[in-house]
Design an enzyme around this catalytic site. Sequence first.
Site, PDB file in Angstrom:
ATOM      1  N   GLY A  49       1.300  -1.006  -0.067  1.00  0.00           N
ATOM      2  CA  GLY A  49       0.227   0.305   0.285  1.00  0.00           C
ATOM      3  C   GLY A  49       1.126   1.121   0.122  1.00  0.00           C
ATOM      4  CB  CYS A  81       5.264  -4.135  -1.178  1.00  0.00           C
ATOM      5  SG  CYS A  81       5.908  -3.045  -2.551  1.00  0.00           S
ATOM      6  CB  ILE A 139       3.502  -2.698  -7.234  1.00  0.00           C
ATOM      7  CG1 ILE A 139       3.104  -4.068  -7.872  1.00  0.00           C
ATOM      8  CG2 ILE A 139       2.283  -1.783  -7.624  1.00  0.00           C
ATOM      9  CD1 ILE A 139       1.764  -4.673  -7.725  1.00  0.00           C
ATOM     10  CG  HIS A 175       2.361  -6.744  -4.067  1.00  0.00           C
ATOM     11  ND1 HIS A 175       0.932  -5.919  -3.631  1.00  0.00           N
ATOM     12  CD2 HIS A 175       3.753  -5.521  -4.255  1.00  0.00           C
ATOM     13  CE1 HIS A 175       1.803  -4.497  -3.040  1.00  0.00           C
ATOM     14  NE2 HIS A 175       3.108  -4.080  -4.031  1.00  0.00           N
ATOM     15  CD  GLU A 177      -0.110  -9.318  -2.816  1.00  0.00           C
ATOM     16  OE1 GLU A 177       0.434  -9.715  -2.656  1.00  0.00           O
ATOM     17  OE2 GLU A 177      -0.518  -8.077  -3.049  1.00  0.00           O
TER      18      GLU A 177
HETATM   19  N1  GLN Z   1       5.952   2.299  -2.772  1.00  0.00           N
HETATM   20  C1  GLN Z   1       5.396   2.057  -1.221  1.00  0.00           C
HETATM   21  C2  GLN Z   1       5.487   2.797  -0.463  1.00  0.00           C
HETATM   22  O1  GLN Z   1       6.833   3.404  -0.599  1.00  0.00           O
HETATM   23  C3  GLN Z   1       5.067   0.970  -1.542  1.00  0.00           C
HETATM   24  C4  GLN Z   1       4.477   0.012  -2.704  1.00  0.00           C
HETATM   25  C5  GLN Z   1       3.738  -0.778  -2.261  1.00  0.00           C
HETATM   26  O2  GLN Z   1       3.679  -1.234  -1.076  1.00  0.00           O
HETATM   27  N2  GLN Z   1       3.211  -1.691  -3.559  1.00  0.00           N
HETATM   28  O3  GLN Z   1       4.829   2.811   0.708  1.00  0.00           O
END
Ligand code: GLN
Length: 195
Positions: A49, A81, A139, A175, A177
């Site tokens: 997120g 992430c 991502i 990710h 999932e």
């Molecule tokens: N770039 C996001 C961050 O720094 C992390 C991206 C993700 O969780 N897909 O919070």
Amino acid sequence: MERARIGLLALQGDFTAHGRAVAAVGGEAIEVRRPERLAGLDGLIMPGGESTTLLRLIDEYGFREAIPEFVEAGGSVYGTCAGLILLAREVRDPVQSSLGMIDVTVKRNAYGRQVDSFAAIGSLRANGGPPVSAEMVFIRAPRITRVGEGIEVIGELEGEPTLVRRGRIWAGTFHPELSQPFLIHRMFVEAARRR
Ligand code: GLN
């Protein structure tokens, strides 16, 4: 055998997809919006997120103390992430506060704009066995730039760590999932249930 009860930190981010993955590998997924919901769970997944938003909500709802206490009491936790960014000891670019539960340094958004998001085949060492190939989806992903002593590297892409573990604390840059057949969820759910 009873199903493992796996909490999904449901403050922000893609926790719903993790719920489907947990169910697909035979676990019971429970959305966690308040620290009280952690009682009786075997594991907790901290989803991807936006880590700055997640951090603010974690403080607002009292998870900053509750998550370390959950692990202390025998729970397993897996940050993916943004979740990894929250668990890391040190966060750079920009510097950000974190729970500091696993001794790694991470650099946020470290793949740059042109490769904002991509999938690649990395290698995964499942429970001490030989490495297997696994799809990894990134991502706006962070990179793990330093791995502390005693940290096990269980996932790699081109020689760089993408999934690390120290005891009951798991953390990865990609990710899981989004990649069937949810190999990593299977590993995590099985490990969490054994406690
Ligand atoms: N770039 C996001 C961050 O720094 C992390 C991206 C993700 O969780 N897909 O919070």
